[in-house]
Scaffold this motif. Structure first.
Motif, short mmCIF file in Angstrom:
data_model
loop_
_atom_site.label_atom_id
_atom_site.label_comp_id
_atom_site.label_asym_id
_atom_site.label_seq_id
_atom_site.Cartn_x
_atom_site.Cartn_y
_atom_site.Cartn_z
N SER A 11 6.81 8.86 -14.96
CA SER A 11 8.27 8.98 -15.08
C SER A 11 8.95 7.66 -15.46
N SER A 12 8.24 6.55 -15.34
CA SER A 12 8.87 5.24 -15.47
C SER A 12 8.78 4.70 -16.89
N MET A 13 9.82 3.98 -17.29
CA MET A 13 9.81 3.29 -18.57
C MET A 13 9.34 1.84 -18.40
N CYS A 14 8.81 1.53 -17.23
CA CYS A 14 8.17 0.24 -16.99
C CYS A 14 6.69 0.46 -16.75
N THR A 15 5.92 -0.61 -16.78
CA THR A 15 4.48 -0.52 -16.63
C THR A 15 3.97 -1.82 -16.02
N TYR A 16 2.66 -1.94 -15.87
CA TYR A 16 2.10 -3.21 -15.42
C TYR A 16 2.39 -4.28 -16.47
N PRO A 17 2.92 -5.42 -16.08
CA PRO A 17 3.11 -6.49 -17.06
C PRO A 17 1.77 -7.02 -17.52
N HIS A 18 1.75 -7.55 -18.74
CA HIS A 18 0.53 -8.13 -19.28
C HIS A 18 0.12 -9.34 -18.44
N ARG A 19 -1.18 -9.58 -18.33
CA ARG A 19 -1.67 -10.67 -17.48
C ARG A 19 -1.13 -12.03 -17.92
N VAL A 20 -0.96 -12.26 -19.23
CA VAL A 20 -0.43 -13.56 -19.65
C VAL A 20 1.03 -13.71 -19.23
N ALA A 21 1.75 -12.59 -19.16
CA ALA A 21 3.13 -12.63 -18.69
C ALA A 21 3.18 -12.98 -17.20
N VAL A 22 2.28 -12.41 -16.43
CA VAL A 22 2.23 -12.68 -14.99
C VAL A 22 1.90 -14.15 -14.74
N GLU A 23 0.93 -14.67 -15.47
CA GLU A 23 0.55 -16.08 -15.29
C GLU A 23 1.71 -17.01 -15.63
N ALA A 24 2.39 -16.72 -16.73
CA ALA A 24 3.53 -17.56 -17.13
C ALA A 24 4.66 -17.45 -16.11
N HIS A 25 4.89 -16.25 -15.61
CA HIS A 25 5.95 -16.02 -14.62
C HIS A 25 5.72 -16.90 -13.40
N MET A 26 4.50 -16.93 -12.90
CA MET A 26 4.20 -17.71 -11.70
C MET A 26 4.31 -19.21 -11.97
N GLN A 27 3.97 -19.62 -13.18
CA GLN A 27 4.04 -21.05 -13.51
C GLN A 27 5.48 -21.56 -13.52
N PHE A 28 6.42 -20.68 -13.88
CA PHE A 28 7.83 -21.07 -14.00
C PHE A 28 8.69 -20.46 -12.90
N ILE A 29 8.10 -20.16 -11.76
CA ILE A 29 8.76 -19.37 -10.72
C ILE A 29 10.03 -20.02 -10.20
N GLU A 30 10.14 -21.37 -10.24
CA GLU A 30 11.32 -22.04 -9.68
C GLU A 30 12.40 -22.31 -10.72
N SER A 67 0.82 -1.22 0.00
CA SER A 67 0.00 0.00 0.00
C SER A 67 0.85 1.26 0.00
N GLN A 68 2.11 1.13 0.44
CA GLN A 68 3.01 2.28 0.46
C GLN A 68 3.69 2.53 -0.88
N ASP A 69 3.63 1.53 -1.78
CA ASP A 69 4.18 1.72 -3.12
C ASP A 69 3.28 2.64 -3.93
N LEU A 70 3.89 3.48 -4.75
CA LEU A 70 3.11 4.35 -5.62
C LEU A 70 2.53 3.52 -6.75
N LYS A 71 1.24 3.69 -7.02
CA LYS A 71 0.59 2.96 -8.09
C LYS A 71 0.93 3.62 -9.44
N TYR A 72 1.03 2.81 -10.48
CA TYR A 72 1.40 3.33 -11.79
C TYR A 72 0.42 4.40 -12.29
N TRP A 103 1.85 13.06 -7.93
CA TRP A 103 2.30 12.68 -9.27
C TRP A 103 3.80 12.44 -9.25
N GLN A 104 4.25 11.38 -9.91
CA GLN A 104 5.68 11.12 -10.03
C GLN A 104 6.11 11.40 -11.47
N VAL A 105 6.85 12.50 -11.63
CA VAL A 105 7.46 12.83 -12.92
C VAL A 105 8.96 12.94 -12.69
N SER A 106 9.71 13.14 -13.75
CA SER A 106 11.16 13.28 -13.60
C SER A 106 11.63 14.52 -14.36
#
Length: 381
Positions: A30-49, A20-25, A343-346
């Protein structure tokens, strides 16, 4: 560490509080990152080890990495390019220049190798200089904030191992004159690395074509980050080389693993990020990425129109979804936007301005809200 463990409920509460203390996108411009796509998140968790540091144990994951490299090799106009998945642009840049240095030293007696980079180059190249003991020579920029060809030429000597060009600079989103730099690299028989960590997943999908990759014969390596505009999970980077010779120059023996050699900088590598990148690239395809980039550019143009309505203009016309604004006292504006409106800008340094990155999480409503708050701040400065 406590003698006895905490309950799962207690840990969940701590984690939820920390999250809750993290700033939401939705408040981040300012960031060159974003929320990952849902299919990426699902695949990430499947191969976590999965650990690609010993990929003989994870042959399926290793095959997915090969598929990612194949897709990107084709996208960047050199099917069959060699490389591997990294943690991101910094590691890719370090390894690209390490390869340059190793190959150059093999072929030439050189006491102090040097590398010519644009003054707009990412700070990771300062780390490169320190780690690899390579002198960093920074070429000046033209008025359009692209590297000066004359300045680059003036810095090359017999100890120059290579050049770096930026395809989507961090501050301004500008693309260096890479076709000309390719010619210079060939004329001087030196390497040319392209830092396309951000632009690599933007430039191929813009309506306006831009030659920046292996289609130019002088380009020897490219860094591209799927965890930025590629919408994969963190950490997902890719380093590609034109020839396998570059990759071989990074080889290390690994006698106690299931594989006998490694070419990577890190030992342990995330197989989850490999699977996530494969999943999102396969799901979106070129058509999906064109839609994502087109959407970001539409929002970028909308932002420009809304800002013009309050007499705020860009320092230069945006090439991609990175915008630098001409405002009075940008440091103070940035601070006020954060303190009063969350707002977070740079900011940009040379020239000094306010920097915004219009990523896929940005919406028209978000831009309207930001412009309204920016106007309030500017009226009191």
């Amino acid at each position: 560490m406590n003698e006895t463990g905490l309950s799962e409920e207690k840990i969940r509460n701590i984690l939820n509080d920390s999250k809750s203390q993290d700033l939401k996108y939705e408040r981040v411009l300012s960031s060159m990152c974003t929320y990952p796509h849902r299919v990426a998140v699902e695949a990430h968790m499947q191969f976590i080890e999965s650990n690609m540091g010993d990929f003989g144990l994870f042959k399926g994951t290793s095959n997915l990495e090969k598929e990612v490299l194949s897709m990107l090799s084709n996208l960047l106009h050199h099917p069959g390019a060699s490389g591997y998945m990294t943690t991101g642009g910094t590691e890719s840049n370090i390894q690209a220049i390490r390869s340059m240095r190793n190959l150059f030293i093999q072929k030439s007696k050189c006491e102090k190798p040097n590398l010519v980079v644009p003054d707009s180059a990412h700070f990771s190249f300062d780390k490169v200089s320190d780690i690899l003991d390579v002198e960093l020579r920074k070429a000046s920029l033209e008025d359009d904030l692209k590297v000066s060809i004359d300045s680059v030429k003036s810095l090359i000597d017999e100890n120059t191992i290579g050049l770096v060009a930026i395809a989507g600079s961090t501050e301004f989103g500008q693309v260096d004159p890479i076709a000309r730099l390719s010619e210079i690299a060939l004329e001087n028989n030196i390497f040319l690395h392209i830092d396309a960590a951000f632009g690599g997943f933007v430039l191929p999908f813009l309506e306006m074509s831009c030659e920046f990759d292996f289609i130019l014969p002088g380009v020897t390596s490219i860094a591209i980050d799927p965890h930025k505009m590629g919408m994969s999970t963190i950490p997902s980077g890719v380093l590609l080389f034109r020839t396998n010779e570059h990759l071989e120059s990074l080889k290390a023996e690994t006698p106690y693993l299931t594989v006998s050699t490694q070419y990577t900088l890190t030992g342990t590598r995330s197989g989850a990020a490999v699977a996530a990148t494969y999943a999102v690239m396969s799901f979106l395809g070129k058509e999906g990425y064109r839609e994502k980039v087109s959407g970001c550019m539409e929002l970028t143009h909308y932002l420009m129109d809304r800002l013009a309505g309050i007499n705020v203009y860009p320092l230069l016309k945006p090439v991609m979804n990175v915008v630098a604004l001409k405002v009075s006292k940008p440091d103070l504006v940035r601070s006020r936007l954060a303190k009063e409106f969350n707002w977070q800008v740079s900011i940009t340094q040379k020239p000094h301005g306010l920097r915004l990155v219009i990523m896929p999480h940005v919406t028209f409503e978000m831009i309207d809200s930001f412009v309204k708050d920016l106007e309030k701040v500017l009226q009191t400065i």
